[in-house]
Write a protein that holds these residues in place. Structure first.
Motif, short mmCIF file in Angstrom:
data_model
loop_
_atom_site.label_atom_id
_atom_site.label_comp_id
_atom_site.label_asym_id
_atom_site.label_seq_id
_atom_site.Cartn_x
_atom_site.Cartn_y
_atom_site.Cartn_z
N UNK A 1 -106.71 -40.82 -8.23
CA UNK A 1 -108.05 -40.77 -7.63
C UNK A 1 -108.76 -42.11 -7.79
N UNK A 2 -108.62 -42.71 -8.97
CA UNK A 2 -109.25 -44.01 -9.21
C UNK A 2 -108.62 -45.08 -8.33
N UNK A 3 -107.29 -45.03 -8.18
CA UNK A 3 -106.61 -46.01 -7.34
C UNK A 3 -107.05 -45.88 -5.88
N UNK A 4 -107.22 -44.65 -5.41
CA UNK A 4 -107.67 -44.42 -4.04
C UNK A 4 -109.07 -44.96 -3.82
N UNK A 5 -109.94 -44.81 -4.83
CA UNK A 5 -111.30 -45.33 -4.71
C UNK A 5 -111.31 -46.86 -4.62
N UNK A 6 -110.50 -47.48 -5.46
CA UNK A 6 -110.42 -48.94 -5.43
C UNK A 6 -109.88 -49.40 -4.08
N UNK B 1 -98.34 -40.75 -0.04
CA UNK B 1 -98.99 -39.94 0.99
C UNK B 1 -100.50 -39.89 0.79
N UNK B 2 -100.93 -39.74 -0.46
CA UNK B 2 -102.37 -39.66 -0.75
C UNK B 2 -103.06 -40.98 -0.38
N UNK B 3 -102.45 -42.09 -0.75
CA UNK B 3 -103.05 -43.39 -0.43
C UNK B 3 -103.03 -43.67 1.07
N UNK B 4 -101.97 -43.25 1.74
CA UNK B 4 -101.92 -43.42 3.19
C UNK B 4 -103.03 -42.63 3.87
N UNK C 1 -94.83 -28.26 -13.24
CA UNK C 1 -95.53 -28.83 -14.38
C UNK C 1 -95.54 -30.34 -14.42
N UNK C 2 -95.45 -30.97 -13.25
CA UNK C 2 -95.36 -32.42 -13.19
C UNK C 2 -96.62 -33.09 -12.62
N UNK C 3 -97.66 -32.30 -12.36
CA UNK C 3 -98.90 -32.86 -11.83
C UNK C 3 -99.91 -32.93 -12.97
N UNK C 4 -99.77 -33.95 -13.80
CA UNK C 4 -100.59 -34.05 -14.99
C UNK C 4 -102.01 -34.50 -14.66
N UNK C 5 -102.93 -34.19 -15.54
CA UNK C 5 -104.32 -34.60 -15.35
C UNK C 5 -104.43 -36.12 -15.35
N UNK C 6 -103.66 -36.76 -16.20
CA UNK C 6 -103.70 -38.23 -16.27
C UNK C 6 -103.26 -38.86 -14.95
N UNK C 7 -102.20 -38.31 -14.37
CA UNK C 7 -101.72 -38.82 -13.09
C UNK C 7 -102.77 -38.63 -12.00
#
Length: 376
Positions: A312-317, A41-44, A301-307
């Motif tokens: 965010x980096x993937x969306x920028x790319x 959803x975020x990438x879309x 508790x499943x929205x980790x900082x690493x994820x």
């Protein structure tokens, strides 16, 4: 009009809602699966924002936004089996993305350099259809073909196949769509007719399109019908999974009304402020499908900082790639319009190709190639 029941498994605040029929259908979705839906959803939405900006910059002729409809599309698409076949309209960008279609290929159509942009056979996703509702008949015919090919009700999950046709609330008023309901019902076709009711057919609200809730239209044709919260990705997944399972097993068609909202414009040529209020738009912003799943992941508790950082980096790319590759898309040679008219050589088309080449050459300056002339 009396509002029918709305299947919901995730409240607007991100709390799980139990449903006796559909909660069991999401029991297998672990944290990784939920993050996968969230990522889709975020990438879309990033594709949507980039494409809108590209159109404003003159890089696309037009763009049809899917803003706000990500849950309906991602949830339903995630329920598909590999062999299932999708017939989209022209706003199913997230569905195509989930099925592996490159968003750059989608934008070829809106840039005007390709009539389609991808190979339907590669992803089992038909090309976009711009004529409202016409593809519902194509989808129903395809489903009837699957049925006659013996790919329904075999008991083999790798063979049993279903079709999904996506369309909007406005398309339910089209003759083609109503005929598709007739054919699907009387032939018990293995098809899911999936309506994203985003409540506006361009500038016409739903109450000016139908005197009954959209979901009732399917029941009028004898098609089992269900209304789902289209901003709830879990409910959209569960309802579509159930409908697809019935279709593949020989149980026939299902009509799904995904009750959602088009948060953006109909297309980039539209100005929704002329026909709807800011208060209405704000009401639906509070029901944002991405925010809803984000809240659930945070609460569990499943929205980790690493994820979040990786996403965010993937969306920028992705955004950078879209900008670069779309701007690099060039118009094809005009003669290419003759390339795929038929699957095999055709004397009439060959003659037309030769005539057109001669005609086009008559406009070229002395010594100028056809490629050079196209750039003038």
């Amino acid at each position: 009009m009396n509002e029918p029941d709305l299947v919901q498994l995730l409240s607007p605040t991100g709390h799980r809602v139990d449903h006796p029929d559909y909660t069991p259908r999401i029991a297998h979705l672990d944290a990784e699966a939920l993050r996968g839906m969230h990522r889709d959803m975020v990438l879309a939405r990033r594709v949507d924002s980039e494409a809108t900006s590209l159109q404003r910059q003159g890089e696309l002729a037009l763009y049809a936004q899917a803003l706000g409809q990500e849950a309906a599309q991602v949830g339903s698409a995630r329920a598909l089996a590999t062999q299932d076949y999708v017939f989209p309209s022209y706003r199913e960008h997230a569905v195509a993305q989930v099925r592996g279609v490159d968003p750059v290929d989608i934008l070829k159509l809106f840039r005007g350099v390709d009539h389609g942009g991808w190979d339907p056979a590669e992803h089992n996703v038909h090309l976009y259809t711009l004529v409202i509702g016409s593809h519902t008949l194509h989808a129903t015919g395809y489903a009837m073909g699957i049925q006659r090919d013996g790919l329904v009700g075999t008991g083999d999950p790798s063979r049993d196949t279903a079709v999904v046709a996506y369309f909007g609330d406005g398309a339910t008023a089209q003759g083609d769509t109503n005929e598709a309901f007739v054919f699907a019902a009387v032939n018990n076709a293995p098809i899911v007719l999936f309506c994203q009711n985003n409540q506006w057919a361009i500038s016409e609200p739903t109450e000016k399109q139908s005197r009954v809730p959209i979901v009732e239209r399917g029941r009028g044709f004898g098609v089992p019908s269900v209304r789902v919260d289209g901003n709830d990705v879990l409910a959209c997944y569960a309802v579509t999974a159930e409908a697809l399972e019935r279709a593949r097993s020989g149980g026939g068609p299902t009509f799904i009304e995904a009750y959602t909202y088009r948060m953006g414009a109909h297309t980039t040529s539209d100005d929704p402020t002329r026909y709807r209020s800011a208060a209405e738009e704000e009401h639906w912003r509070q029901r944002d499908p991405i925010d809803r799943l984000t809240a659930l992941l945070e609460a569990e508790g499943e929205l980790t900082a690493e994820y979040q950082e990786a996403l965010a980096a993937e969306a920028e790319v992705l955004g950078e790639r879209l900008r670069a590759e779309v701007r690099a898309l060039e118009a094809p040679a005009t003669s290419s319009m003759f390339d795929n008219v038929y699957a095999t050589p055709h004397a009439v088309v060959d003659g037309e190709r030769a005539w057109f080449a001669e005609y086009e050459a008559s406009f070229l300056a002395d010594g100028e190639s056809a490629t050079e002339g196209a750039g003038r």
